[in-house]
Design a protein around this motif. Structure first.
Motif, PDB file in Angstrom:
ATOM      1  N   LEU A  48       0.814  -1.379   0.047  1.00  9.84           N
ATOM      2  CA  LEU A  48       0.072   0.086   0.175  1.00  9.84           C
ATOM      3  C   LEU A  48       0.858   1.375   0.049  1.00  9.84           C
ATOM      4  O   LEU A  48       0.546   2.202  -0.734  1.00  9.84           O
ATOM      5  N   CYS A  49       1.798   1.281   0.929  1.00 14.33           N
ATOM      6  CA  CYS A  49       2.693   2.423   0.779  1.00 14.33           C
ATOM      7  C   CYS A  49       3.540   2.594  -0.395  1.00 14.33           C
ATOM      8  O   CYS A  49       3.613   3.613  -0.938  1.00 14.33           O
ATOM      9  N   THR A  50       4.034   1.407  -1.001  1.00 12.34           N
ATOM     10  CA  THR A  50       4.851   1.838  -2.473  1.00 12.34           C
ATOM     11  C   THR A  50       3.785   2.275  -3.562  1.00 12.34           C
ATOM     12  O   THR A  50       4.163   2.967  -4.201  1.00 12.34           O
ATOM     13  N   ALA A  51       2.357   1.528  -3.495  1.00 13.13           N
ATOM     14  CA  ALA A  51       1.439   2.084  -4.654  1.00 13.13           C
ATOM     15  C   ALA A  51       1.224   3.659  -4.407  1.00 13.13           C
ATOM     16  O   ALA A  51       1.177   4.289  -5.347  1.00 13.13           O
ATOM     17  N   ILE A  52       1.099   4.089  -3.106  1.00 16.07           N
ATOM     18  CA  ILE A  52       0.781   5.521  -3.031  1.00 16.07           C
ATOM     19  C   ILE A  52       1.848   6.341  -3.225  1.00 16.07           C
ATOM     20  O   ILE A  52       1.968   7.422  -3.842  1.00 16.07           O
ATOM     21  N   THR A  53       3.245   5.772  -2.676  1.00 14.23           N
ATOM     22  CA  THR A  53       4.426   6.544  -3.323  1.00 14.23           C
ATOM     23  C   THR A  53       4.442   6.710  -4.930  1.00 14.23           C
ATOM     24  O   THR A  53       4.860   7.771  -5.569  1.00 14.23           O
ATOM     25  N   PHE A  54       4.217   5.557  -5.531  1.00  8.34           N
ATOM     26  CA  PHE A  54       4.179   5.766  -7.155  1.00  8.34           C
ATOM     27  C   PHE A  54       3.009   6.742  -7.551  1.00  8.34           C
ATOM     28  O   PHE A  54       3.481   7.210  -8.485  1.00  8.34           O
ATOM     29  N   ILE A  55       2.066   6.617  -7.005  1.00  7.71           N
ATOM     30  CA  ILE A  55       0.946   7.586  -7.342  1.00  7.71           C
ATOM     31  C   ILE A  55       1.434   9.072  -7.205  1.00  7.71           C
ATOM     32  O   ILE A  55       1.279   9.863  -8.060  1.00  7.71           O
ATOM     33  N   LEU A  56       2.250   9.345  -5.959  1.00 12.99           N
ATOM     34  CA  LEU A  56       2.626  10.349  -5.849  1.00 12.99           C
ATOM     35  C   LEU A  56       3.716  10.910  -6.691  1.00 12.99           C
ATOM     36  O   LEU A  56       3.906  12.182  -7.178  1.00 12.99           O
ATOM     37  N   MET A  57       4.529  10.045  -7.232  1.00  8.89           N
ATOM     38  CA  MET A  57       5.533  10.245  -8.106  1.00  8.89           C
ATOM     39  C   MET A  57       4.873  10.622  -9.560  1.00  8.89           C
ATOM     40  O   MET A  57       5.458  11.498 -10.325  1.00  8.89           O
ATOM     41  N   ASN A  58       4.003  10.129  -9.922  1.00 10.26           N
ATOM     42  CA  ASN A  58       3.148  10.364 -10.946  1.00 10.26           C
ATOM     43  C   ASN A  58       2.623  11.847 -11.041  1.00 10.26           C
ATOM     44  O   ASN A  58       2.685  12.366 -12.024  1.00 10.26           O
ATOM     45  N   ILE A  59       1.952  12.167  -9.759  1.00 12.11           N
ATOM     46  CA  ILE A  59       1.640  13.408  -9.907  1.00 12.11           C
ATOM     47  C   ILE A  59       2.821  14.451  -9.728  1.00 12.11           C
ATOM     48  O   ILE A  59       2.623  15.293 -10.549  1.00 12.11           O
ATOM     49  N   LEU A  60       3.745  14.264  -9.296  1.00 15.69           N
ATOM     50  CA  LEU A  60       5.091  14.995  -9.107  1.00 15.69           C
ATOM     51  C   LEU A  60       5.399  15.194 -10.587  1.00 15.69           C
ATOM     52  O   LEU A  60       5.907  16.375 -11.007  1.00 15.69           O
ATOM     53  N   ALA A  61       5.570  14.021 -11.393  1.00 13.27           N
ATOM     54  CA  ALA A  61       5.982  14.167 -12.717  1.00 13.27           C
ATOM     55  C   ALA A  61       5.175  14.921 -13.598  1.00 13.27           C
ATOM     56  O   ALA A  61       5.723  15.922 -14.358  1.00 13.27           O
ATOM     57  N   ASP A  62       3.766  14.866 -13.516  1.00  6.29           N
ATOM     58  CA  ASP A  62       2.876  15.906 -14.238  1.00  6.29           C
ATOM     59  C   ASP A  62       3.200  17.169 -13.972  1.00  6.29           C
ATOM     60  O   ASP A  62       3.191  18.021 -14.729  1.00  6.29           O
ATOM     61  N   ALA A  63       3.279  17.446 -12.710  1.00  2.00           N
ATOM     62  CA  ALA A  63       3.434  19.053 -12.052  1.00  2.00           C
ATOM     63  C   ALA A  63       4.833  19.300 -12.660  1.00  2.00           C
ATOM     64  O   ALA A  63       4.910  20.691 -13.064  1.00  2.00           O
ATOM     65  N   LEU A  64       5.867  18.731 -12.578  1.00  2.00           N
ATOM     66  CA  LEU A  64       7.214  19.094 -13.141  1.00  2.00           C
ATOM     67  C   LEU A  64       7.090  19.409 -14.720  1.00  2.00           C
ATOM     68  O   LEU A  64       7.634  20.564 -15.105  1.00  2.00           O
ATOM     69  N   TYR A  65       6.118  18.606 -15.361  1.00  2.00           N
ATOM     70  CA  TYR A  65       6.196  18.855 -16.832  1.00  2.00           C
ATOM     71  C   TYR A  65       5.376  20.160 -17.046  1.00  2.00           C
ATOM     72  O   TYR A  65       5.744  20.954 -17.839  1.00  2.00           O
ATOM     73  N   ARG A  66       4.422  20.484 -16.183  1.00  2.00           N
ATOM     74  CA  ARG A  66       3.800  21.767 -16.475  1.00  2.00           C
ATOM     75  C   ARG A  66       4.728  22.836 -15.958  1.00  2.00           C
ATOM     76  O   ARG A  66       4.686  23.955 -16.717  1.00  2.00           O
ATOM     77  N   VAL A  67       5.389  22.746 -14.950  1.00  2.00           N
ATOM     78  CA  VAL A  67       6.634  23.703 -14.398  1.00  2.00           C
ATOM     79  C   VAL A  67       7.501  24.150 -15.758  1.00  2.00           C
ATOM     80  O   VAL A  67       7.975  25.182 -15.955  1.00  2.00           O
TER      81      VAL A  67
END
Length: 314
Positions: free
Chosen positions: A287-306
Protein backbone atom coordinates in the motif's frame (compact mmCIF):
# COMPACT_ATOMS: atom_id res chain seq x y z
CA UNK A 1 -0.75 24.78 -10.35
CA UNK A 2 -2.33 24.17 -6.94
CA UNK A 3 -5.68 23.57 -8.64
CA UNK A 4 -4.03 21.10 -11.01
CA UNK A 5 -2.38 19.19 -8.15
CA UNK A 6 -5.66 19.22 -6.22
CA UNK A 7 -7.51 17.67 -9.16
CA UNK A 8 -4.87 14.97 -9.52
CA UNK A 9 -5.07 14.16 -5.82
CA UNK A 10 -8.86 13.81 -6.07
CA UNK A 11 -8.45 11.44 -9.02
CA UNK A 12 -5.87 9.47 -7.01
CA UNK A 13 -8.30 8.76 -4.14
CA UNK A 14 -10.41 6.12 -5.96
CA UNK A 15 -7.18 4.64 -7.34
CA UNK A 16 -5.82 4.19 -3.82
CA UNK A 17 -9.13 2.64 -2.71
CA UNK A 18 -9.03 0.12 -5.57
CA UNK A 19 -5.40 -0.69 -4.80
CA UNK A 20 -6.21 -1.27 -1.13
CA UNK A 21 -9.03 -3.67 -2.11
CA UNK A 22 -6.76 -5.65 -4.42
CA UNK A 23 -3.93 -5.70 -1.88
CA UNK A 24 -6.16 -6.96 0.92
CA UNK A 25 -8.20 -9.60 -0.91
CA UNK A 26 -5.41 -10.95 -3.13
CA UNK A 27 -3.28 -11.35 -0.01
CA UNK A 28 -5.97 -13.66 1.39
CA UNK A 29 -5.60 -15.94 -1.65
CA UNK A 30 -2.02 -16.82 -0.74
CA UNK A 31 -1.65 -20.44 0.41
CA UNK A 32 -0.94 -21.12 4.05
CA UNK A 33 -2.30 -20.02 7.39
CA UNK A 34 -0.52 -17.17 9.20
CA UNK A 35 -1.71 -18.53 12.54
CA UNK A 36 -0.07 -21.90 11.87
CA UNK A 37 3.14 -20.12 10.87
CA UNK A 38 2.98 -18.06 14.05
CA UNK A 39 2.25 -21.02 16.32
CA UNK A 40 5.20 -23.02 15.00
CA UNK A 41 5.34 -26.62 16.19
CA UNK A 42 2.94 -26.02 19.06
CA UNK A 43 -0.40 -26.29 17.28
CA UNK A 44 -2.72 -26.62 20.22
CA UNK A 45 -6.29 -25.98 18.94
CA UNK A 46 -7.01 -23.67 21.87
CA UNK A 47 -3.93 -21.58 21.12
CA UNK A 48 -4.79 -21.45 17.42
CA UNK A 49 -8.32 -20.32 18.21
CA UNK A 50 -7.01 -17.72 20.65
CA UNK A 51 -4.65 -16.30 17.99
CA UNK A 52 -7.43 -16.16 15.40
CA UNK A 53 -9.66 -14.30 17.82
CA UNK A 54 -6.83 -11.99 18.88
CA UNK A 55 -6.08 -10.95 15.30
CA UNK A 56 -9.79 -11.10 14.32
CA UNK A 57 -9.13 -13.62 11.55
CA UNK A 58 -12.49 -15.29 12.19
CA UNK A 59 -14.37 -12.18 11.11
CA UNK A 60 -15.83 -12.02 7.59
CA UNK A 61 -13.38 -10.71 5.00
CA UNK A 62 -15.29 -7.50 4.37
CA UNK A 63 -15.28 -6.77 8.13
CA UNK A 64 -11.51 -7.38 8.25
CA UNK A 65 -11.02 -5.08 5.24
CA UNK A 66 -12.99 -2.16 6.67
CA UNK A 67 -11.21 -2.54 9.99
CA UNK A 68 -7.82 -2.57 8.25
CA UNK A 69 -8.49 0.38 5.96
CA UNK A 70 -10.05 2.35 8.83
CA UNK A 71 -6.94 1.83 10.95
CA UNK A 72 -4.72 2.66 7.96
CA UNK A 73 -6.45 6.02 7.55
CA UNK A 74 -5.49 6.76 11.17
CA UNK A 75 -1.85 5.79 10.50
CA UNK A 76 -2.10 2.29 11.97
CA UNK A 77 -1.10 -0.40 9.46
CA UNK A 78 -1.31 -3.18 12.01
CA UNK A 79 1.17 -5.30 13.94
CA UNK A 80 3.65 -7.76 12.48
CA UNK A 81 2.70 -11.31 13.41
CA UNK A 82 6.36 -12.35 13.61
CA UNK A 83 8.10 -9.47 15.38
CA UNK A 84 5.10 -7.89 17.14
CA UNK A 85 6.31 -4.49 15.91
CA UNK A 86 3.99 -1.92 14.35
CA UNK A 87 4.14 -2.20 10.57
CA UNK A 88 4.60 1.56 10.24
CA UNK A 89 7.65 1.32 12.50
CA UNK A 90 9.13 -1.48 10.36
CA UNK A 91 8.57 0.57 7.22
CA UNK A 92 10.21 3.56 8.87
CA UNK A 93 13.28 1.43 9.61
CA UNK A 94 13.61 -0.03 6.10
CA UNK A 95 12.57 2.96 3.98
CA UNK A 96 15.85 4.93 4.41
CA UNK A 97 17.81 1.88 3.21
CA UNK A 98 15.80 1.44 0.02
CA UNK A 99 15.68 5.21 -0.46
CA UNK A 100 19.49 5.42 -0.36
CA UNK A 101 19.76 2.55 -2.85
CA UNK A 102 17.21 4.15 -5.19
CA UNK A 103 18.89 7.58 -5.09
CA UNK A 104 22.34 6.13 -5.83
CA UNK A 105 20.93 3.95 -8.62
CA UNK A 106 19.22 6.98 -10.15
CA UNK A 107 22.48 8.93 -10.03
CA UNK A 108 24.24 6.11 -11.90
CA UNK A 109 21.39 6.02 -14.41
CA UNK A 110 21.51 9.78 -15.09
CA UNK A 111 25.31 9.92 -15.32
CA UNK A 112 25.33 7.07 -17.84
CA UNK A 113 22.02 7.40 -19.67
CA UNK A 114 21.67 11.12 -20.40
CA UNK A 115 25.16 11.70 -21.90
CA UNK A 116 24.84 8.46 -23.89
CA UNK A 117 21.49 9.62 -25.28
CA UNK A 118 22.87 13.03 -26.27
CA UNK A 119 25.92 11.53 -28.00
CA UNK A 120 23.80 8.89 -29.77
CA UNK A 121 21.39 11.53 -31.09
CA UNK A 122 24.16 13.90 -32.22
CA UNK A 123 25.96 11.12 -34.10
CA UNK A 124 22.78 9.57 -35.49
CA UNK A 125 23.40 6.90 -38.09
CA UNK A 126 27.10 6.49 -37.27
CA UNK A 127 28.90 3.64 -35.54
CA UNK A 128 28.77 5.64 -32.30
CA UNK A 129 24.98 5.65 -32.46
CA UNK A 130 24.97 1.92 -33.22
CA UNK A 131 27.24 1.09 -30.27
CA UNK A 132 25.14 3.24 -27.90
CA UNK A 133 21.95 1.49 -28.99
CA UNK A 134 23.51 -1.95 -28.57
CA UNK A 135 24.65 -1.07 -25.05
CA UNK A 136 21.21 0.31 -24.21
CA UNK A 137 19.53 -2.85 -25.50
CA UNK A 138 21.95 -4.95 -23.46
CA UNK A 139 21.15 -2.95 -20.34
CA UNK A 140 17.44 -3.60 -20.84
CA UNK A 141 17.95 -7.29 -21.60
CA UNK A 142 20.42 -8.44 -18.95
CA UNK A 143 18.59 -9.58 -15.77
CA UNK A 144 19.56 -7.74 -12.60
CA UNK A 145 20.11 -10.94 -10.63
CA UNK A 146 22.62 -12.28 -13.19
CA UNK A 147 24.49 -8.98 -13.43
CA UNK A 148 24.58 -8.77 -9.62
CA UNK A 149 26.10 -12.25 -9.29
CA UNK A 150 28.69 -11.48 -11.98
CA UNK A 151 29.59 -8.21 -10.27
CA UNK A 152 30.09 -10.00 -6.96
CA UNK A 153 32.36 -12.59 -8.59
CA UNK A 154 34.43 -10.02 -10.45
CA UNK A 155 34.59 -6.97 -8.19
CA UNK A 156 34.41 -8.61 -4.75
CA UNK A 157 35.70 -12.18 -5.06
CA UNK A 158 38.37 -11.77 -7.74
CA UNK A 159 39.43 -8.13 -7.30
CA UNK A 160 38.42 -7.49 -3.69
CA UNK A 161 37.54 -3.86 -4.34
CA UNK A 162 34.12 -3.72 -2.71
CA UNK A 163 32.23 -5.78 -0.10
CA UNK A 164 30.12 -8.54 -1.63
CA UNK A 165 27.09 -7.96 0.58
CA UNK A 166 25.83 -6.33 3.74
CA UNK A 167 24.85 -2.82 4.67
CA UNK A 168 26.20 -0.08 6.91
CA UNK A 169 23.85 2.80 7.84
CA UNK A 170 24.92 6.11 6.35
CA UNK A 171 24.68 7.79 9.76
CA UNK A 172 27.17 5.31 11.27
CA UNK A 173 29.86 5.34 8.56
CA UNK A 174 29.08 7.37 5.40
CA UNK A 175 32.08 6.11 3.42
CA UNK A 176 31.49 2.44 4.19
CA UNK A 177 27.78 2.87 3.56
CA UNK A 178 28.50 4.22 0.07
CA UNK A 179 30.99 1.39 -0.60
CA UNK A 180 28.44 -1.28 0.29
CA UNK A 181 25.83 0.39 -1.93
CA UNK A 182 27.97 1.01 -5.02
CA UNK A 183 27.55 -2.40 -6.64
CA UNK A 184 23.81 -2.87 -5.99
CA UNK A 185 23.16 0.73 -7.09
CA UNK A 186 25.10 0.15 -10.32
CA UNK A 187 23.24 -3.11 -10.99
CA UNK A 188 19.88 -1.48 -10.34
CA UNK A 189 20.80 1.63 -12.33
CA UNK A 190 21.90 -0.10 -15.55
CA UNK A 191 18.40 -0.89 -16.81
CA UNK A 192 17.21 2.58 -15.80
CA UNK A 193 20.20 4.09 -17.62
CA UNK A 194 19.21 2.24 -20.78
CA UNK A 195 15.66 3.60 -20.52
CA UNK A 196 16.93 7.14 -19.94
CA UNK A 197 19.30 6.82 -22.88
CA UNK A 198 16.45 5.90 -25.24
CA UNK A 199 14.20 8.73 -24.01
CA UNK A 200 17.04 11.29 -24.16
CA UNK A 201 18.02 10.18 -27.65
CA UNK A 202 14.45 10.44 -28.91
CA UNK A 203 13.96 13.89 -27.37
CA UNK A 204 17.28 15.18 -28.70
CA UNK A 205 16.56 13.94 -32.24
CA UNK A 206 13.32 15.91 -32.21
CA UNK A 207 14.90 19.06 -30.78
CA UNK A 208 17.96 19.02 -33.06
CA UNK A 209 15.64 19.29 -36.08
CA UNK A 210 13.72 22.27 -34.69
CA UNK A 211 13.81 25.78 -36.14
CA UNK A 212 15.42 27.49 -33.14
CA UNK A 213 18.38 25.08 -33.26
CA UNK A 214 18.91 25.87 -36.94
CA UNK A 215 18.64 29.58 -36.08
CA UNK A 216 21.24 29.22 -33.35
CA UNK A 217 23.61 27.55 -35.78
CA UNK A 218 22.94 30.24 -38.38
CA UNK A 219 23.97 32.89 -35.86
CA UNK A 220 27.40 31.27 -35.74
CA UNK A 221 27.19 29.86 -32.22
CA UNK A 222 29.63 27.11 -31.34
CA UNK A 223 28.26 23.61 -31.82
CA UNK A 224 28.86 22.81 -28.13
CA UNK A 225 26.72 25.79 -27.10
CA UNK A 226 23.98 24.86 -29.57
CA UNK A 227 23.79 21.26 -28.38
CA UNK A 228 24.16 21.75 -24.63
CA UNK A 229 22.53 25.12 -24.01
CA UNK A 230 19.77 25.18 -26.60
CA UNK A 231 18.99 21.60 -27.60
CA UNK A 232 19.66 19.68 -24.37
CA UNK A 233 17.86 22.21 -22.18
CA UNK A 234 14.60 21.69 -24.07
CA UNK A 235 15.11 17.97 -24.63
CA UNK A 236 15.37 17.39 -20.88
CA UNK A 237 11.76 18.52 -20.29
CA UNK A 238 10.20 15.08 -20.96
CA UNK A 239 13.28 13.31 -19.58
CA UNK A 240 12.91 14.95 -16.16
CA UNK A 241 9.36 13.66 -15.86
CA UNK A 242 10.51 10.18 -16.89
CA UNK A 243 13.18 10.32 -14.18
CA UNK A 244 10.48 11.04 -11.60
CA UNK A 245 8.49 7.99 -12.68
CA UNK A 246 11.61 5.81 -12.77
CA UNK A 247 12.40 6.79 -9.20
CA UNK A 248 9.05 5.35 -8.14
CA UNK A 249 9.89 2.14 -10.02
CA UNK A 250 13.23 1.94 -8.23
CA UNK A 251 11.55 2.10 -4.83
CA UNK A 252 9.16 -0.67 -5.82
CA UNK A 253 11.47 -2.86 -7.91
CA UNK A 254 14.57 -3.38 -5.79
CA UNK A 255 13.45 -6.73 -4.37
CA UNK A 256 15.86 -9.02 -6.26
CA UNK A 257 18.81 -6.65 -5.96
CA UNK A 258 18.35 -6.32 -2.19
CA UNK A 259 18.10 -10.09 -1.84
CA UNK A 260 21.30 -10.72 -3.83
CA UNK A 261 23.36 -8.18 -1.89
CA UNK A 262 21.70 -8.88 1.49
CA UNK A 263 20.49 -5.32 1.91
CA UNK A 264 17.89 -4.96 4.70
CA UNK A 265 15.49 -2.76 2.78
CA UNK A 266 11.92 -2.99 1.49
CA UNK A 267 12.76 -5.96 -0.73
CA UNK A 268 14.07 -8.23 1.99
CA UNK A 269 11.29 -7.14 4.34
CA UNK A 270 8.53 -8.03 1.88
CA UNK A 271 10.13 -11.37 0.89
CA UNK A 272 10.48 -12.40 4.54
CA UNK A 273 6.90 -11.28 5.21
CA UNK A 274 5.54 -13.37 2.30
CA UNK A 275 7.41 -16.49 3.43
CA UNK A 276 6.23 -16.00 7.01
CA UNK A 277 2.61 -15.26 5.98
CA UNK A 278 2.92 -11.92 7.74
CA UNK A 279 -0.10 -10.38 6.05
CA UNK A 280 -0.05 -7.04 7.83
CA UNK A 281 3.54 -6.31 6.73
CA UNK A 282 2.92 -7.28 3.10
CA UNK A 283 -0.26 -5.21 2.93
CA UNK A 284 1.41 -2.20 4.53
CA UNK A 285 4.46 -2.29 2.23
CA UNK A 286 2.44 -2.75 -0.97
CA UNK A 287 0.00 0.00 0.00
CA UNK A 288 2.79 2.45 0.88
CA UNK A 289 4.66 1.61 -2.33
CA UNK A 290 1.53 2.13 -4.43
CA UNK A 291 0.82 5.49 -2.79
CA UNK A 292 4.44 6.54 -3.35
CA UNK A 293 4.19 5.62 -7.02
CA UNK A 294 0.96 7.61 -7.41
CA UNK A 295 2.61 10.63 -5.77
CA UNK A 296 5.57 10.27 -8.14
CA UNK A 297 3.15 10.34 -11.07
CA UNK A 298 1.56 13.52 -9.76
CA UNK A 299 5.01 15.06 -9.22
CA UNK A 300 5.99 14.11 -12.78
CA UNK A 301 2.90 15.84 -14.18
CA UNK A 302 3.57 18.91 -12.05
CA UNK A 303 7.21 19.10 -13.19
CA UNK A 304 6.11 18.82 -16.79
CA UNK A 305 3.77 21.78 -16.30
CA UNK A 306 6.52 23.79 -14.59
CA UNK A 307 9.17 23.07 -17.24
CA UNK A 308 6.77 23.56 -20.13
CA UNK A 309 3.81 25.77 -19.12
CA UNK A 310 2.30 25.48 -22.61
CA UNK A 311 1.40 21.85 -21.91
CA UNK A 312 -2.17 21.64 -20.64
CA UNK A 313 -2.62 25.42 -20.72
CA UNK A 314 -6.18 26.58 -21.39
Amino acid sequence: MLLFIGRRLLVAIPTVILISIFVFFLQKLLPGDPVLALAGEDRNPEILEYLREKYRLNDPLYVQYFQWIGNALRGDLGISLRTQQPVLELIGEKLPVTLQLAVMALVFAMVIGIPAGVISAYYKGTWIDWVANVIALSGLSVPNFWLGIMMILLVSVNLGWLPASGYRPFSDDPLQSIRTMLMPAFVLGTAIAATLMRHTRSAMLSVLQSDYVRTARAKGLREKVVVLRHALKNALVPVVTVITLLFGELLAGAVLTEQIFTIPGFGKLVVDAVFNRDYAVVQGIVLCTAITFILMNILADALYRVLNPRIGAP
